[in-house]
Write an enzyme that holds these catalytic residues in place. Structure first.
Site, short mmCIF file in Angstrom:
data_model
loop_
_atom_site.label_atom_id
_atom_site.label_comp_id
_atom_site.label_asym_id
_atom_site.label_seq_id
_atom_site.Cartn_x
_atom_site.Cartn_y
_atom_site.Cartn_z
N CYS A 1 0.79 -1.24 0.00
CA CYS A 1 0.00 0.00 0.00
C CYS A 1 0.82 1.28 0.00
O CYS A 1 0.30 2.34 -0.32
CB CYS A 1 -0.91 0.04 1.22
SG CYS A 1 -1.93 -1.42 1.35
N HIS B 1 -8.36 4.19 -2.56
CA HIS B 1 -6.94 3.85 -2.34
C HIS B 1 -6.45 2.96 -3.47
O HIS B 1 -6.52 1.74 -3.38
CB HIS B 1 -6.87 3.14 -0.98
CG HIS B 1 -5.56 2.49 -0.63
ND1 HIS B 1 -4.33 2.86 -1.12
CD2 HIS B 1 -5.31 1.49 0.24
CE1 HIS B 1 -3.39 2.10 -0.59
NE2 HIS B 1 -3.94 1.25 0.24
N CYS C 1 0.24 2.59 6.37
CA CYS C 1 0.43 1.23 6.86
C CYS C 1 0.59 0.33 5.66
O CYS C 1 0.17 0.68 4.55
CB CYS C 1 -0.75 0.77 7.71
SG CYS C 1 -2.34 0.83 6.84
#
Lengths: 403, 716
Positions: A90, A357, A387
């Site tokens: 991510c 995202h 994260c």
């Protein structure tokens, strides 16, 4: 060490996954779009670019084969511009930017581009799933659980209720709506157009303005069933045996949206910028990556930020503005709790819960969003952090420059 | 005349070679050095036999082939063997099965009886599997239950045959399946009447089938795809999680099996078999397999064969028994006996109470019928053998009487006398008491030599163990006939000498107590419970205490202190029990509240625990608590051995696992000592004694063993 500056930051609007405007757009087109924008907006001689580093978390099929280099070729960058695709899940877009900057800071490059591409509608999450989850020896050894379970574990361990998580989500939606209405993303947004120059998407379309904590309260917790029936809750409790059970609080409304998007950030040394006729917007003060406990997975931002701050000789209280990726509500809640940061200065223009995202790009998107808002508010220090799957975290600190 | 061979080789006019396995001098065919060598010789002969057109593999015994021979199995329990040694020898059978599979002739397994483990792997290596459709036949790969995996190609052929998804349950759970179920899963191709078995085999060969397995053909894909299919990868993810959730990393066999399938189904068979061998050797090197094979196979077999039975008295299979008391235990004992073909007279204080036995049997049988494990005919037969009454004279002619009334000396004495008045001299009188010493109860009997403890576990039809307890006056014949009775019920006996708490209750109690002591120390309740699960105990201690009943335990404690006064052993759980039951009125699960609150939604730890036993600032690790749970039981078991309460190591370990679910992966308390070494266990016991108190005090026997470097079990 050479100082590295951010000269420009662009992003596409984020298309939603189901019946989304970008479903029909190839990811290589998205990559081309942001690279072309950086060139065209800045009248950039692309032969000055030493590398293009793109994050992409499912680098297979349409996004496979080093999409950074291929997008650069497709965007008619000088063929002397190489490219490389990176994957730290991510945070990839931020990691890509950090790596691009590191080449400059180490004196091995003058000007580079960081960013990322992800079409989650065309190359879904899990397309390149590797041994962490599916190799029985590895999965059992590392006590793997899917990220939704991890998010609920964060909420349980640190005491965040369903209501807490829904309230944060509603706030993300409200802030995003306000930011768009106020046109705060104008500087960075590059519309996605088709082959004929006709606009396909101009705004983040995942948003649901008018969302309230009450309306979110009606949604069923998404990971309760899998946690109970597939043994994931029990696996998580084997790592955290002081807990009696996992309180499942997350659902689609308080977790990041699954979307399509791309971003690119132009960075370089002072001299390189001058050579290109560009004004620096901010200096990269420093960045850090860390590893953390992989079963809970999502507690990295506080540790990564703390490490970056320490290396930069700073404290959390020195940071004027934060972007903490809204992977799940509990991630942001825990970050704020861990570093005692007020929500008034975190994700002030909304976040991934509202706007989505796109895995490989988000890191670069939030860095650009951070910089835009720091300029709007005339702030000096900002930090972007995310994260990361398998228990990691990345953080980057930037400092605005008076040209 | 040459010695009879293990395999007979008979070729008929059409060239069909029938290989019949019939090991001389044994009741069962098993795989071992001799039979594998004989098989290899037969394959050599087949290779040179140009007239052979096809092969039938069958057995001359009741069972087809039920596994490995004892010598081979005993070898597995010896520690200290090297990876090199194991890697060199472990694929002996697998290599021959591969030869069979590629011999160039079609091979059909005519499965006339039970085929388990290596026996079923033989079937998998054949090109066709035809089984007799009989409910007494069992098929399967039960190795996982002993901490092993089917290492002769089972993990590779089964998924290639029936698909990855369908193969996981048979491989991981090791269930023994009936022919109908096996057929449904595709593990066999046909199920036929016994007298048609060989004809069916010949008929298949007559169709001129190919002599190759599907997986040896180009472009082969198993049903549901191989591991390049993303769905199968997702399934591995879920399977791994469910396995971890269930086993806490204590049982490596499951992960090894999953890996054999996950890794093997990306490769052609020959390479996949190499992967299987590596994981098989890994399990053989692991103490878990050694310990489970020893206790759950070897020791249990010994116990089931009544190794502890005194030799003199002739075997006596009981035909008629009596049960005194139709409560939960009495009704359960009656049911099990009736199921085993024994007539049961069951007595209680009135007709209504006595009839509860019939109701219990009815309920169980109805459930069984619904699950197709029983039939209305069977149910009728069973109920026909249960005779509820209030009339003690009906006990005349009973071979055994089991007393299962209230845990009250006076009530027990009364029924004992009433029964003795009617019983013959040889009738065995067994008490199901779990707490009252046998010798004392025997004082009420006019025939104390025939008095013995027969401690069953609840629920009787499911729990395999019976703790047989000899009193001071119990004679050899009584013990022998009591063991015969337990065997007739299909249960596993351990032999114990009379002492308070006997063996199982005494040792098991230390586990529950330790949980309560931890609570008193301020350890987080959820941590206590999760550590209990992690240690491999079937239930966490506070939940278990609630189930047993806090009120019952507190009352037993008070009774013991009343009985023994100052001689009563200190029970560390007393403060917590007294407070819970008498101060806080939280008596356990039955009342809806104990350490947990119970409701329709389920159960939840009572939040008030933190108020009465405040959390300590520093919490121990789960591993530290696991060690306490296991060690406190291990040390008590050693004390039982030291005191002569129980003398056979196998009985100690079998009794622990079967009786109260002691962590099976350890092989039992004494296997635990051998695995860690007496010196190490002694060191830990001393450390915990210093930290936590005398319940961890090392017994003298442990000190001796540590000094001598000796073990409970032989090491070669």
């Amino acid at each position: 060490m050479t100082e590295c500056y951010i000269y420009d930051a662009v992003r596409t609007p984020r298309g939603k996954k189901r019946n989304g405007a970008l479903n029909t757009v190839r990811p290589v087109w998205l990559g081309r779009t942001v690279l072309a924008a950086l060139r065209d907006r800045n009248d950039l001689d692309t032969s000055l670019v030493d590398d293009v580093v793109f994050g992409c978390v499912e680098p297979v099929k349409e996004q496979g084969g080093n999409i950074a280099r291929i997008a650069a070729l497709y965007a008619d960058y000088a063929q002397t511009v190489p490219g490389v695709q990176v994957n730290r899940f991510c945070a990839s877009g931020l990691v890509a930017t950090n790596m691009a900057a590191a080449a400059v800071m180490s004196g091995q490059a003058d000007m580079t581009i960081g960013g990322g591409v992800e079409s989650m509608s065309r190359v879904p999450m899990g397309s390149s799933r590797g041994p962490w989850a599916t190799d029985p020896q590895v999965a059992t050894h590392t006590r793997f659980v899917p990220q939704g379970i991890s998010a609920d574990l964060v909420a349980t361990l640190y005491g965040f209720s369903r209501q807490d998580c829904d309230a944060l989500a509603a706030r993300s939606q409200a802030r995003a709506a306000a930011a768009w209405a106020d046109r705060r993303f104008d500087r960075s947004i590059v519309p996605v157009s088709d082959e004929n120059g006709l606009a396909i998407l101009r705004t983040d379309e995942h948003m649901r303005p008018g969302t309230t904590a009450e309306s979110l309260g009606k949604l069923r917790a998404s990971f309760a069933k899998m946690g109970a029936e597939y043994g994931f809750d029990d696996v998580a409790l084997q790592r955290y045996p002081e807990l009696e059970r996992i309180n499942h609080v997350h659902h689609a409304g308080n977790s990041s949206g699954i979307v399509d998007g791309a971003a690119a950030i132009l960075v370089g040394s002072r001299e390189a910028g001058e050579r290109a006729g560009l004004k620096p917007r901010a200096r990269i003060r420093g960045f850090a990556d860390i590893g953390s406990e992989p079963t809970i997975m999502l507690t990295g931002p506080a540790d990564a930020s703390a490490k970056a701050l320490k290396r930069a000789g700073l404290q959390a209280s020195d940071i004027d503005l934060w972007e903490v990726n809204e992977a799940f509500s509990a991630v942001v809640l825990r970050f704020a709790q861990a570093l005692s940061v007020s929500h008034d200065i975190i994700n002030v223009n909304g976040g991934a819960i509202a706007m989505g995202h796109p895995l490989g790009a988000t890191g670069a998107i939030i860095l650009g969003t951070l910089l835009d808002e720091m300029e709007r508010r005339d702030l000096t220090l900002g930090c972007a952090t995310l994260c990361v799957g398998a228990g990691m975290g990345t953080a980057t600190i930037i400092e605005r420059v008076d040209a | 005349m040459s010695a009879p061979e293990i395999f007979s080789y008979d070729r008929d006019e059409s060239g069909i070679v029938t290989l019949t396995m019939d090991m001389p001098g044994r009741s069962q065919n098993v795989w071992g050095q001799a039979s594998i060598d004989a098989f290899s010789a037969v394959l050599d002969r087949l290779a040179g036999d140009d007239a052979a057109t096809g092969v039938i593999v069958t057995s001359g015994k009741k069972d087809f082939l039920a596994g490995a021979d004892l010598q081979a199995i005993r070898q597995m329990t010896i520690p200290g063997r090297s990876a090199e040694e194991l890697a060199a020898t472990s694929d002996a059978l697998g290599a021959q099965l591969r030869r069979l599979e590629t011999c160039g002739k079609p091979v059909v397994a005519a499965i006339n009886g039970t085929a388990l483990g290596g026996g079923f792997e033989l079937c998998l290596a054949c090109h066709r599997r035809i089984v007799v459709d009989s409910p007494r036949i069992q098929l399967g790969l039960p190795e996982s239950g002993l901490g092993l995996l089917p290492g002769a190609g089972g993990t590779q052929r089964l998924p290639r045959l029936i698909g990855i998804r369908n193969s996981l349950m048979p491989l991981m759970e090791g269930k023994r399946l009936r022919p109908g179920k096996a057929l449904k899963l595709g593990m066999v191709d046909e199920a036929v009447p016994a007298d048609q078995l060989l004809d069916a085999a010949r008929a298949w060969l007559a169709t001129e089938p190919p002599a190759t397995q599907p997986w040896d053909n180009k472009g082969f894909e198993p049903p549901g795809g191989d591991m390049s299919n993303p769905q199968n990868n997702s399934m591995m993810m879920v399977s791994a999680a469910m396995y971890t959730a269930r086993t806490f990393g204590n049982y490596p066999a499951g992960a090894a099996i999953l890996s054999c399938v996950s890794e093997g189904l990306r490769l052609p068979l020959d390479q996949a078999l190499l992967v299987e061998q590596r994981y098989f050797v890994k399990l053989l090197l692991d103490p878990v397999a050694r310990n489970m094979v020893r206790t759950l196979f070897l020791s249990m077999q010994e116990a089931n064969k009544l190794a502890r039975r005194p030799e003199g008295p002739a075997r006596k299979a009981p035909k008629k028994i009596g049960v005194l008391g139709a409560g939960l235990m009495g009704a359960g004992i009656a049911y099990v006996a009736a199921k085993s073909g024994i007539e049961v007279v069951i007595i209680d204080r009135d007709e209504e109470q006595a009839a509860k036995a019939a109701a219990y049997a009815t309920a169980r049988e109805d459930k069984g019928i619904a699950r197709r494990r029983s039939t209305p005919e069977k149910k009728a037969a069973i109920l026909g053998r249960i005779h509820p009454t209030t009339d003690y004279s009906k006990l005349e002619g009973c071979d055994v009487v089991v007393e299962a009334v209230f845990e009250d000396r006076d009530v027990k004495a009364a029924v004992t006398k009433a029964a003795d008045a009617v019983l013959g001299d040889d009738a065995v009188f067994g008490s199901n008491t779990s707490t009252l010493p046998i010798t004392g109860l025997a004082e009420a009997s006019s025939r104390p030599a025939r008095f013995i403890g027969l401690h069953f576990f609840s629920p009787v039809e499911r729990m395999p163990l019976v703790e047989v307890i000899t009193g001071a006056q119990t004679d050899d014949a009584t013990l022998a006939w009591a063991l015969d009775f337990v065997q007739a019920l299909g249960k596993t006996p351990i032999v114990v000498r009379d002492a308070r708490g006997f063996y199982t209750s005494r040792v098991f109690g230390t586990y529950v107590t330790e949980g309560m002591v931890m609570l008193e120390e301020g350890i987080t309740p959820a941590l206590i419970e999760n550590a209990g699960k992690r240690s491999g105990m079937p239930m966490p201690p506070l939940s278990l205490a609630d189930q047993v009943g806090l009120t019952l335990m507190a009352q037993v404690g008070r009774q013991t202190r009343a009985d023994l006064g100052d001689a009563a052993p200190a029970n560390p759980s007393t403060p917590v029990l007294e407070k819970m039951v008498f101060a806080l009125d939280r008596g356990g699960a039955r009342g809806g509240r104990g350490f947990y609150d119970y409701s329709e939604q389920g159960k939840q730890l009572w939040p008030g625990l933190g108020e009465h036993w405040p959390r300590a600032a520093a919490q121990p690790s789960a591993e530290a608590l696991v060690e306490r749970f296991l060690l406190v039981q291990v040390l008590e078991a050693i004390r039982c051995v030291e005191e002569g309460v129980i003398s056979d190591a196998g009985d100690v370990d079998v009794g622990a696992i079967l009786g109260w679910g002691f962590a099976a992966y350890t092989g039992g308390p004494l296997s635990y000592v051998d695995t860690h070494g007496a010196a190490q266990v002694l060191a830990r016991a001393e450390a915990l004694t210093a930290e936590l108190g005398d319940r961890f005090a090392p017994p003298a026997l442990l000190r001796e063993m540590a000094a001598a470097g000796s073990t409970f079990y032989p090491t070669e």
